[in-house]
Scaffold this active site. Structure first.
Site, PDB file in Angstrom:
ATOM      1  N   ASP A 192       0.885  -1.162   0.000  1.00 38.57           N
ATOM      2  CA  ASP A 192       0.000   0.000   0.000  1.00 38.57           C
ATOM      3  C   ASP A 192       0.924   1.214   0.000  1.00 38.57           C
ATOM      4  O   ASP A 192       1.668   1.448   0.957  1.00 38.57           O
ATOM      5  CB  ASP A 192      -0.853  -0.044   1.269  1.00 38.57           C
ATOM      6  CG  ASP A 192      -1.711   1.202   1.438  1.00 38.57           C
ATOM      7  OD1 ASP A 192      -1.554   2.172   0.659  1.00 38.57           O
ATOM      8  OD2 ASP A 192      -2.527   1.204   2.376  1.00 38.57           O
ATOM      9  N   ILE A 193       0.878   1.966  -1.072  1.00 39.71           N
ATOM     10  CA  ILE A 193       1.839   3.069  -1.252  1.00 39.71           C
ATOM     11  C   ILE A 193       1.751   4.104  -0.132  1.00 39.71           C
ATOM     12  O   ILE A 193       2.737   4.778   0.166  1.00 39.71           O
ATOM     13  CB  ILE A 193       1.653   3.707  -2.654  1.00 39.71           C
ATOM     14  CG1 ILE A 193       2.925   4.453  -3.078  1.00 39.71           C
ATOM     15  CG2 ILE A 193       0.432   4.615  -2.713  1.00 39.71           C
ATOM     16  CD1 ILE A 193       2.944   4.826  -4.555  1.00 39.71           C
ATOM     17  N   ASN A 199      -6.606  12.982 -10.695  1.00 39.44           N
ATOM     18  CA  ASN A 199      -7.344  13.457 -11.881  1.00 39.44           C
ATOM     19  C   ASN A 199      -7.037  14.942 -12.032  1.00 39.44           C
ATOM     20  O   ASN A 199      -6.433  15.551 -11.145  1.00 39.44           O
ATOM     21  CB  ASN A 199      -8.841  13.180 -11.757  1.00 39.44           C
ATOM     22  CG  ASN A 199      -9.450  13.876 -10.565  1.00 39.44           C
ATOM     23  OD1 ASN A 199      -9.524  15.090 -10.511  1.00 39.44           O
ATOM     24  ND2 ASN A 199      -9.845  13.093  -9.571  1.00 39.44           N
ATOM     25  N   GLY A 213      -9.711   5.141  -5.629  1.00 40.27           N
ATOM     26  CA  GLY A 213      -8.442   4.437  -5.842  1.00 40.27           C
ATOM     27  C   GLY A 213      -7.313   4.934  -4.953  1.00 40.27           C
ATOM     28  O   GLY A 213      -7.525   5.282  -3.792  1.00 40.27           O
ATOM     29  N   VAL A 214      -6.137   4.981  -5.539  1.00 38.65           N
ATOM     30  CA  VAL A 214      -4.946   5.374  -4.777  1.00 38.65           C
ATOM     31  C   VAL A 214      -5.050   6.849  -4.355  1.00 38.65           C
ATOM     32  O   VAL A 214      -4.573   7.239  -3.276  1.00 38.65           O
ATOM     33  CB  VAL A 214      -3.665   5.041  -5.579  1.00 38.65           C
ATOM     34  CG1 VAL A 214      -3.434   5.970  -6.737  1.00 38.65           C
ATOM     35  CG2 VAL A 214      -2.455   5.008  -4.680  1.00 38.65           C
ATOM     36  N   ASP A 215      -5.707   7.649  -5.161  1.00 46.09           N
ATOM     37  CA  ASP A 215      -5.908   9.072  -4.845  1.00 46.09           C
ATOM     38  C   ASP A 215      -6.694   9.228  -3.535  1.00 46.09           C
ATOM     39  O   ASP A 215      -6.265   9.953  -2.615  1.00 46.09           O
ATOM     40  CB  ASP A 215      -6.681   9.698  -6.030  1.00 46.09           C
ATOM     41  CG  ASP A 215      -6.708  11.207  -6.023  1.00 46.09           C
ATOM     42  OD1 ASP A 215      -6.031  11.819  -5.168  1.00 46.09           O
ATOM     43  OD2 ASP A 215      -7.407  11.785  -6.890  1.00 46.09           O
ATOM     44  N   THR A 235      -3.832   2.368 -14.296  1.00 46.12           N
ATOM     45  CA  THR A 235      -4.230   0.959 -14.467  1.00 46.12           C
ATOM     46  C   THR A 235      -5.470   0.566 -13.655  1.00 46.12           C
ATOM     47  O   THR A 235      -5.854  -0.608 -13.655  1.00 46.12           O
ATOM     48  CB  THR A 235      -3.087  -0.014 -14.102  1.00 46.12           C
ATOM     49  OG1 THR A 235      -2.782   0.146 -12.709  1.00 46.12           O
ATOM     50  CG2 THR A 235      -1.862   0.238 -14.945  1.00 46.12           C
ATOM     51  N   GLY A 236      -6.084   1.531 -12.964  1.00 44.07           N
ATOM     52  CA  GLY A 236      -7.303   1.235 -12.206  1.00 44.07           C
ATOM     53  C   GLY A 236      -8.502   1.798 -12.934  1.00 44.07           C
ATOM     54  O   GLY A 236      -8.869   1.335 -14.023  1.00 44.07           O
ATOM     55  N   TYR A 255      -8.826   4.290 -14.748  1.00 42.88           N
ATOM     56  CA  TYR A 255      -8.547   4.783 -16.100  1.00 42.88           C
ATOM     57  C   TYR A 255      -8.309   3.675 -17.133  1.00 42.88           C
ATOM     58  O   TYR A 255      -8.132   3.961 -18.315  1.00 42.88           O
ATOM     59  CB  TYR A 255      -7.393   5.791 -16.080  1.00 42.88           C
ATOM     60  CG  TYR A 255      -7.792   7.169 -15.574  1.00 42.88           C
ATOM     61  CD1 TYR A 255      -9.109   7.456 -15.210  1.00 42.88           C
ATOM     62  CD2 TYR A 255      -6.850   8.196 -15.466  1.00 42.88           C
ATOM     63  CE1 TYR A 255      -9.470   8.715 -14.738  1.00 42.88           C
ATOM     64  CE2 TYR A 255      -7.211   9.467 -15.006  1.00 42.88           C
ATOM     65  CZ  TYR A 255      -8.511   9.719 -14.646  1.00 42.88           C
ATOM     66  OH  TYR A 255      -8.868  10.971 -14.197  1.00 42.88           O
TER      67      TYR A 255
HETATM   68  N1  AR6 Z   1      -1.261   1.572  -3.100  1.00 43.08           N
HETATM   69  C1  AR6 Z   1      -0.749   1.183  -4.296  1.00 43.08           C
HETATM   70  N2  AR6 Z   1      -1.502   1.012  -5.390  1.00 43.08           N
HETATM   71  C2  AR6 Z   1      -2.823   1.234  -5.279  1.00 43.08           C
HETATM   72  C3  AR6 Z   1      -3.446   1.656  -4.090  1.00 43.08           C
HETATM   73  C4  AR6 Z   1      -2.597   1.823  -2.948  1.00 43.08           C
HETATM   74  N3  AR6 Z   1      -3.068   2.223  -1.768  1.00 43.08           N
HETATM   75  N4  AR6 Z   1      -4.773   1.806  -4.315  1.00 43.08           N
HETATM   76  C5  AR6 Z   1      -4.988   1.480  -5.613  1.00 43.08           C
HETATM   77  N5  AR6 Z   1      -3.823   1.122  -6.182  1.00 43.08           N
HETATM   78  P1  AR6 Z   1      -6.408   4.131  -9.665  1.00 43.08           P
HETATM   79  P2  AR6 Z   1      -6.029   5.570 -12.228  1.00 43.08           P
HETATM   80  C6  AR6 Z   1      -3.559   0.713  -7.581  1.00 43.08           C
HETATM   81  O1  AR6 Z   1      -7.792   3.759 -10.038  1.00 43.08           O
HETATM   82  O2  AR6 Z   1      -6.360   4.347 -12.991  1.00 43.08           O
HETATM   83  C7  AR6 Z   1      -9.096   8.247  -9.004  1.00 43.08           C
HETATM   84  O3  AR6 Z   1     -10.453   8.389  -8.689  1.00 43.08           O
HETATM   85  C8  AR6 Z   1      -4.708   0.159  -8.368  1.00 43.08           C
HETATM   86  O4  AR6 Z   1      -4.886  -1.232  -8.099  1.00 43.08           O
HETATM   87  O5  AR6 Z   1      -6.144   4.593  -8.290  1.00 43.08           O
HETATM   88  O6  AR6 Z   1      -4.858   6.405 -12.644  1.00 43.08           O
HETATM   89  C9  AR6 Z   1      -8.466   9.572  -9.437  1.00 43.08           C
HETATM   90  O7  AR6 Z   1      -9.016  10.671  -8.756  1.00 43.08           O
HETATM   91  C10 AR6 Z   1      -4.238   0.415  -9.789  1.00 43.08           C
HETATM   92  O8  AR6 Z   1      -3.360  -0.619 -10.249  1.00 43.08           O
HETATM   93  O9  AR6 Z   1      -5.837   5.324 -10.652  1.00 43.08           O
HETATM   94  C11 AR6 Z   1      -8.780   9.603 -10.902  1.00 43.08           C
HETATM   95  O10 AR6 Z   1     -10.079  10.096 -11.143  1.00 43.08           O
HETATM   96  C12 AR6 Z   1      -3.420   1.703  -9.679  1.00 43.08           C
HETATM   97  O11 AR6 Z   1      -3.177   1.882  -8.281  1.00 43.08           O
HETATM   98  C13 AR6 Z   1      -8.697   8.160 -11.321  1.00 43.08           C
HETATM   99  O12 AR6 Z   1      -8.984   7.406 -10.145  1.00 43.08           O
HETATM  100  C14 AR6 Z   1      -4.090   2.940 -10.228  1.00 43.08           C
HETATM  101  O13 AR6 Z   1      -5.489   2.874 -10.005  1.00 43.08           O
HETATM  102  C15 AR6 Z   1      -7.311   7.789 -11.790  1.00 43.08           C
HETATM  103  O14 AR6 Z   1      -7.341   6.477 -12.277  1.00 43.08           O
END
Ligand code: AR6
Length: 171
Positions: free
Chosen positions: A10-11, A24, A32-34, A118-119, A121
């Site tokens: 978990d980052i 975003n 997600g991670v944000d 990769t989530g 998006y």
């Molecule tokens: N630690 C590490 N990786 C993670 C964590 C974490 N705590 N949580 C999720 N991931 P995403 P995107 C992975 O959807 O695709 C947001 O709403 C996850 O499994 O977080 O760039 C923003 O506000 C995936 O592999 O980001 C934007 O609107 C990766 O992180 C949108 O999502 C990215 O997934 C951005 O979408």
């Protein structure tokens, strides 16, 4: 020290100079991670993000880390994936390049990335991992003073995909 480290984590828990947020373009939080980064850093992070005026796809902006162990957060905005023929590879590469450039400009030495785009998006993980590693390795070669870049994979499948991408790269 391994200069490129691929881990399952978990980052938000990492003790590094900066973690990168897959944000975003509003920079005002999301899922997600944000969402996880904003929850762990506290509301002061959102307050600082409000002063930044958003961020274009492929660009990167830095804030403090507040309640995170990481001293800073570098916010980057990945492309929304459609079919890979709408500039997505170049924009994703720019996320890594610009985030690392911001880190270097600020004198940072250790940075951790999630797999941007990769989530939510929808970027295919194999392609995203290849682009991420290519940009990270290119940066590390050009910046011998930079100590370490971590790729923080959220689960075992993601870690295996990134490790495979690294093996294929070294052939
Ligand atoms: N630690 C590490 N990786 C993670 C964590 C974490 N705590 N949580 C999720 N991931 P995403 P995107 C992975 O959807 O695709 C947001 O709403 C996850 O499994 O977080 O760039 C923003 O506000 C995936 O592999 O980001 C934007 O609107 C990766 O992180 C949108 O999502 C990215 O997934 C951005 O979408």
């Amino acid at each position: 020290m391994e200069r490129l480290k691929i881990i399952e984590a978990d980052i938000t828990t990492l003790d590094v100079d900066a973690i990168v947020n897959a944000a975003n373009s509003s920079l005002l939080g999301g899922g997600g991670v944000d969402g996880a980064i904003h929850r762990a850093a506290g509301k002061e992070l959102l307050a600082e993000c409000r002063t930044l005026g958003g961020c274009k796809t492929g660009e990167a902006k830095i804030t403090k880390g507040y309640r995170l162990k990481a001293r800073h957060v570098i916010h980057t905005v990945g492309p929304v994936y459609s079919d890979g023929r709408h500039g997505e590879p170049e924009l994703l590469a720019a996320c890594y390049r610009n985030s690392l450039a911001v880190a270097a400009e600020n004198g940072l030495k250790t940075v951790a990335f999630p797999l941007v785009s990769t989530g939510v998006y929808g970027y295919p993980m194999e392609d995203a991992a290849r682009i991420a590693l290519r940009e990270i390795v290119t940066f590390l070669i050009k910046h011998p003073e930079f100590e370490q870049v971590i790729v923080a994979c959220f689960n075992r499948r993601a870690r295996e995909i990134v490790e495979d991408a690294k093996l294929n790269m070294e052939i």
